[in-house]
Design a protein around this motif. Structure first.
Motif, PDB file in Angstrom:
ATOM      1  N   TYR A 219       0.806  -1.227   0.000  1.00 48.88           N
ATOM      2  CA  TYR A 219       0.000   0.000   0.000  1.00 48.88           C
ATOM      3  C   TYR A 219       0.841   1.280   0.000  1.00 48.88           C
ATOM      4  N   TYR A 220       2.152   1.150  -0.238  1.00 50.19           N
ATOM      5  CA  TYR A 220       3.012   2.327  -0.257  1.00 50.19           C
ATOM      6  C   TYR A 220       3.952   2.273  -1.457  1.00 50.19           C
ATOM      7  N   ASN A 221       4.330   3.462  -1.944  1.00 55.30           N
ATOM      8  CA  ASN A 221       5.316   3.522  -3.028  1.00 55.30           C
ATOM      9  C   ASN A 221       6.690   3.833  -2.443  1.00 55.30           C
ATOM     10  N   ASP A 222       7.674   4.073  -3.308  1.00 54.72           N
ATOM     11  CA  ASP A 222       9.036   4.292  -2.831  1.00 54.72           C
ATOM     12  C   ASP A 222       9.252   5.667  -2.220  1.00 54.72           C
ATOM     13  N   ASP A 223       8.239   6.505  -2.243  1.00 59.10           N
ATOM     14  CA  ASP A 223       8.298   7.795  -1.565  1.00 59.10           C
ATOM     15  C   ASP A 223       7.522   7.773  -0.254  1.00 59.10           C
ATOM     16  N   HIS A 224       7.184   6.567   0.211  1.00 57.98           N
ATOM     17  CA  HIS A 224       6.445   6.429   1.464  1.00 57.98           C
ATOM     18  C   HIS A 224       5.074   7.101   1.377  1.00 57.98           C
ATOM     19  N   LYS A 225       4.491   7.055   0.170  1.00 57.14           N
ATOM     20  CA  LYS A 225       3.164   7.617  -0.045  1.00 57.14           C
ATOM     21  C   LYS A 225       2.139   6.491  -0.196  1.00 57.14           C
ATOM     22  N   ARG A 226       0.987   6.679   0.396  1.00 57.70           N
ATOM     23  CA  ARG A 226      -0.085   5.684   0.308  1.00 57.70           C
ATOM     24  C   ARG A 226      -0.600   5.625  -1.133  1.00 57.70           C
ATOM     25  N   VAL A 227      -0.721   4.421  -1.696  1.00 56.24           N
ATOM     26  CA  VAL A 227      -1.147   4.231  -3.080  1.00 56.24           C
ATOM     27  C   VAL A 227      -2.114   3.050  -3.175  1.00 56.24           C
ATOM     28  N   LYS A 228      -2.657   2.845  -4.374  1.00 60.53           N
ATOM     29  CA  LYS A 228      -3.453   1.652  -4.608  1.00 60.53           C
ATOM     30  C   LYS A 228      -2.547   0.433  -4.466  1.00 60.53           C
ATOM     31  N   PRO A 229      -3.062  -0.656  -3.922  1.00 59.79           N
ATOM     32  CA  PRO A 229      -2.199  -1.791  -3.605  1.00 59.79           C
ATOM     33  C   PRO A 229      -1.488  -2.397  -4.818  1.00 59.79           C
ATOM     34  N   ASN A 230      -0.231  -2.766  -4.580  1.00 58.87           N
ATOM     35  CA  ASN A 230       0.599  -3.419  -5.582  1.00 58.87           C
ATOM     36  C   ASN A 230       1.190  -4.670  -4.942  1.00 58.87           C
ATOM     37  N   PHE A 231       0.586  -5.797  -5.219  1.00 61.91           N
ATOM     38  CA  PHE A 231       0.994  -7.037  -4.560  1.00 61.91           C
ATOM     39  C   PHE A 231       2.087  -7.759  -5.353  1.00 61.91           C
ATOM     40  N   THR A 232       3.223  -7.067  -5.525  1.00 61.19           N
ATOM     41  CA  THR A 232       4.346  -7.666  -6.254  1.00 61.19           C
ATOM     42  C   THR A 232       5.106  -8.657  -5.388  1.00 61.19           C
ATOM     43  N   TYR A 233       5.399  -8.285  -4.166  1.00 61.44           N
ATOM     44  CA  TYR A 233       6.321  -9.067  -3.347  1.00 61.44           C
ATOM     45  C   TYR A 233       5.667 -10.037  -2.381  1.00 61.44           C
ATOM     46  N   LEU A 234       4.385  -9.924  -2.187  1.00 68.14           N
ATOM     47  CA  LEU A 234       3.618 -10.932  -1.457  1.00 68.14           C
ATOM     48  C   LEU A 234       2.179 -10.859  -1.944  1.00 68.14           C
ATOM     49  N   SER A 235       1.453 -11.945  -1.790  1.00 65.54           N
ATOM     50  CA  SER A 235       0.091 -12.005  -2.327  1.00 65.54           C
ATOM     51  C   SER A 235      -0.884 -11.234  -1.448  1.00 65.54           C
ATOM     52  N   GLU A 236      -2.024 -10.894  -2.041  1.00 63.69           N
ATOM     53  CA  GLU A 236      -3.080 -10.228  -1.279  1.00 63.69           C
ATOM     54  C   GLU A 236      -3.550 -11.120  -0.142  1.00 63.69           C
ATOM     55  N   ARG A 237      -3.608 -12.420  -0.412  1.00 65.08           N
ATOM     56  CA  ARG A 237      -4.043 -13.363   0.618  1.00 65.08           C
ATOM     57  C   ARG A 237      -3.087 -13.343   1.820  1.00 65.08           C
ATOM     58  N   ASP A 238      -1.776 -13.388   1.566  1.00 67.85           N
ATOM     59  CA  ASP A 238      -0.818 -13.420   2.665  1.00 67.85           C
ATOM     60  C   ASP A 238      -0.775 -12.097   3.418  1.00 67.85           C
ATOM     61  N   PHE A 239      -0.918 -10.995   2.691  1.00 71.22           N
ATOM     62  CA  PHE A 239      -0.971  -9.711   3.383  1.00 71.22           C
ATOM     63  C   PHE A 239      -2.202  -9.658   4.286  1.00 71.22           C
ATOM     64  N   GLY A 240      -3.316 -10.184   3.778  1.00 74.26           N
ATOM     65  CA  GLY A 240      -4.531 -10.227   4.580  1.00 74.26           C
ATOM     66  C   GLY A 240      -4.364 -11.077   5.823  1.00 74.26           C
ATOM     67  N   ARG A 241      -3.680 -12.190   5.685  1.00 73.17           N
ATOM     68  CA  ARG A 241      -3.428 -13.057   6.842  1.00 73.17           C
ATOM     69  C   ARG A 241      -2.614 -12.321   7.907  1.00 73.17           C
ATOM     70  N   LEU A 242      -1.601 -11.591   7.468  1.00 70.20           N
ATOM     71  CA  LEU A 242      -0.760 -10.847   8.402  1.00 70.20           C
ATOM     72  C   LEU A 242      -1.568  -9.775   9.128  1.00 70.20           C
ATOM     73  N   GLU A 243      -2.336  -9.010   8.371  1.00 72.61           N
ATOM     74  CA  GLU A 243      -3.133  -7.935   8.971  1.00 72.61           C
ATOM     75  C   GLU A 243      -4.164  -8.466   9.956  1.00 72.61           C
ATOM     76  N   ALA A 244      -4.767  -9.616   9.615  1.00 69.02           N
ATOM     77  CA  ALA A 244      -5.819 -10.176  10.464  1.00 69.02           C
ATOM     78  C   ALA A 244      -5.263 -10.956  11.653  1.00 69.02           C
ATOM     79  N   GLY A 245      -3.939 -11.155  11.682  1.00 70.18           N
ATOM     80  CA  GLY A 245      -3.344 -11.934  12.758  1.00 70.18           C
ATOM     81  C   GLY A 245      -3.536 -13.422  12.581  1.00 70.18           C
ATOM     82  N   ASP A 246      -3.771 -13.856  11.333  1.00 76.71           N
ATOM     83  CA  ASP A 246      -4.016 -15.270  11.064  1.00 76.71           C
ATOM     84  C   ASP A 246      -2.799 -16.009  10.506  1.00 76.71           C
TER      85      ASP A 246
END
Length: 470
Positions: A219-246
């Motif tokens: 959810y961030y670009n290389d200028d530390h700015k909030r942007v539309k999600p770019n799931f290049t380095y991890l999947s949306e599913r895994d990011f969701g698991r991390l955020e949800a504590g699962d």
């Protein structure tokens, strides 16, 4: 541990081959099989890797920071010799073990005659990528470029971090680039390609590695700015698991959280005191790919740090946080810290960013040294500072066909020449201090006519495995 003064820093004037061969270190530190008694193995091992950081990256940063050099060479092809140094800029340059290291992958090799006989040929000499280099340093086995934790036939390899786990130790990886990138992934994961970021991230998240910290926040670009999600380095599913504590891990992402971690190692949901387990966490810094290297603004031929920095933690802060967490395991730990964007600056031939990133890495080393001396000791902890390969074939001004030395004044950007936009096959430096460092020195059995004693990158893992044997 005492190492003879006649054995100089690799890249400085060396003692004669006869004298070097006759020097010896205390024999009690290694058995006949080449491994130390259990009582001589370090409790903690910290490996700091400047990705793409060759000898000249260190000196370029040293010139800017202090106006001194230690690794310069000069001369015509076949007649290259160390240039007179002017001093150490960073504490790790004074570590008692200072040797070189070859970095080639499974189909390569290192030939000093090629390395110092023809700069153009040396630039073209096949060089490793970070995946193969990381795999070699973590497993002791050479593999093909892009291979992560697998051999040349794509079969999974056991790495030193797994061996550390078997001994009850905590493990961790920290990087200034995405945590699923080649170098950190090579210490944890197993995959036929470094480009399979989602698979690598999933394996790392689900592994028993205690601490994983890096960039790559979707959810961030290389200028530390909030942007539309770019799931290049991890999947949306895994990011969701991390955020949800699962995901079975505590999840950190804000600067405030990392600063707190560096101060006291407190993470919600993890152990607060020393015990059998350090717990599991993942820290995802709020930047797209790098802490600072990828930020907007001029990156060449301007003063380092003249472009405003992202308001995110430095690598030193991330390192301190990881050390504080891992230290909660009473059996000790193994930690790898990567200054990953030195390589990215080298590919871009950016002298400004190269200095910035190398200095950021040296701060992480300094933080590690302070942590050891405050919370542990050199009698129980081993610190190794090195690189996976060199990037950009950085040289002094006007080099090629001759090698030239860099020079400059403190606070000024040194004049340099980039000979390549890719990796090179040069030797890279290794600095080591602490328990077990003498055995690493003993493994540097090869001799380069310019850099002196050197070992191979596979020797790092072999050293770790020996230290982990019961």
């Amino acid at each position: 541990m005492s190492i003879p003064r006649s054995v100089r820093l690799a890249g400085a004037v060396l003692a004669t081959a006869t004298v070097a061969a006759s020097t010896s270190l205390p024999s009690a530190t290694a058995s006949a099989e080449g491994r130390p008694p259990a009582s001589d193995a370090p409790k903690n091992v910290i490996v700091l890797i400047g990705d793409g950081m060759g000898y000249n990256s260190v000196d370029q940063a040293a010139l800017y920071a202090k106006g001194v050099t230690m690794h310069q060479v000069a001369g015509a092809p076949g007649k290259v010799a160390p240039a007179k140094g002017t001093g150490a800029a960073f504490p790790f340059q004074k570590f008692p073990v200072r040797v070189g290291m070859s970095t080639y992958s499974v189909k390569g090799g290192y030939d000093p005659k090629v390395a110092w006989g023809d700069m153009a040929a040396a630039v073209k000499d096949p060089a490793t990528d970070s995946a193969a280099a990381s795999t070699a340093m973590a497993t002791g086995v050479k593999t093909y470029d892009a291979g992560i934790g697998v051999d040349k036939d794509k079969k999974p390899l056991k790495n030193a971090w797994q061996a550390a786990k078997e001994r009850g130790k905590a493990t961790g990886v920290v990087s200034s680039v995405p945590f699923s990138h080649a170098t950190p992934a090579g210490y944890v994961a197993h995959n036929e390609s470094r480009n399979n970021y989602h698979a690598l991230a999933e394996e790392m998240i689900d592994s028993d590695t205690n601490v994983i910290i890096g960039a790559g926040h979707p959810y961030y670009n290389d200028d530390h700015k909030r942007v539309k999600p770019n799931f290049t380095y991890l999947s949306e599913r895994d990011f969701g698991r991390l955020e949800a504590g699962d995901a079975g891990r505590s999840f950190l992402h804000s600067k405030k959280q990392f600063d707190k971690l560096a101060r006291n190692g407190v993470v919600s949901g993890m152990p607060k005191k020393k015990g059998k387990d350090a717990g599991k966490m993942l820290g995802l810094v709020e930047v797209g790919s790098t802490l600072q290297q990828g930020r907007s603004g001029e990156a060449k031929n301007v003063a380092p740090f003249s472009v405003p920095m992202n308001d995110v933690p430095e690598l030193a802060t991330l390192t301190e946080g990881a050390l504080n967490v891992l230290d909660k395991d009473r059996d000790g730990f193994y930690l790898m810290v990567e200054g990953g964007a030195i390589d990215w600056a080298g590919h871009a031939n950016s002298n400004t960013r190269n200095v910035e990133e190398t200095l950021d890495f040296t701060k992480a080393v300094d933080a590690t040294i302070r942590w050891v001396e405050k919370n542990s000791s050199w009698k129980e902890t081993l610190v190794i500072v090195t690189a996976d390969h060199e990037t950009g074939y950085l040289t002094g001004p006007g080099a090629n066909p001759n090698w030239t030395a860099m020079s400059g004044k403190r606070g000024e950007l040194p004049a340099v020449t980039w000979q390549s936009g890719n990796h090179s096959n040069q030797l890279v430096p290794v600095y080591a201090r602490g328990k077990g460092a003498d055995m690493l020195y003993r493994m540097a059995t090869k001799t380069d006519p310019v850099r002196g004693r050197y070992l191979d990158n596979t020797d790092l893992a072999k050293h770790h495995f020996a230290m982990l044997k019961k």
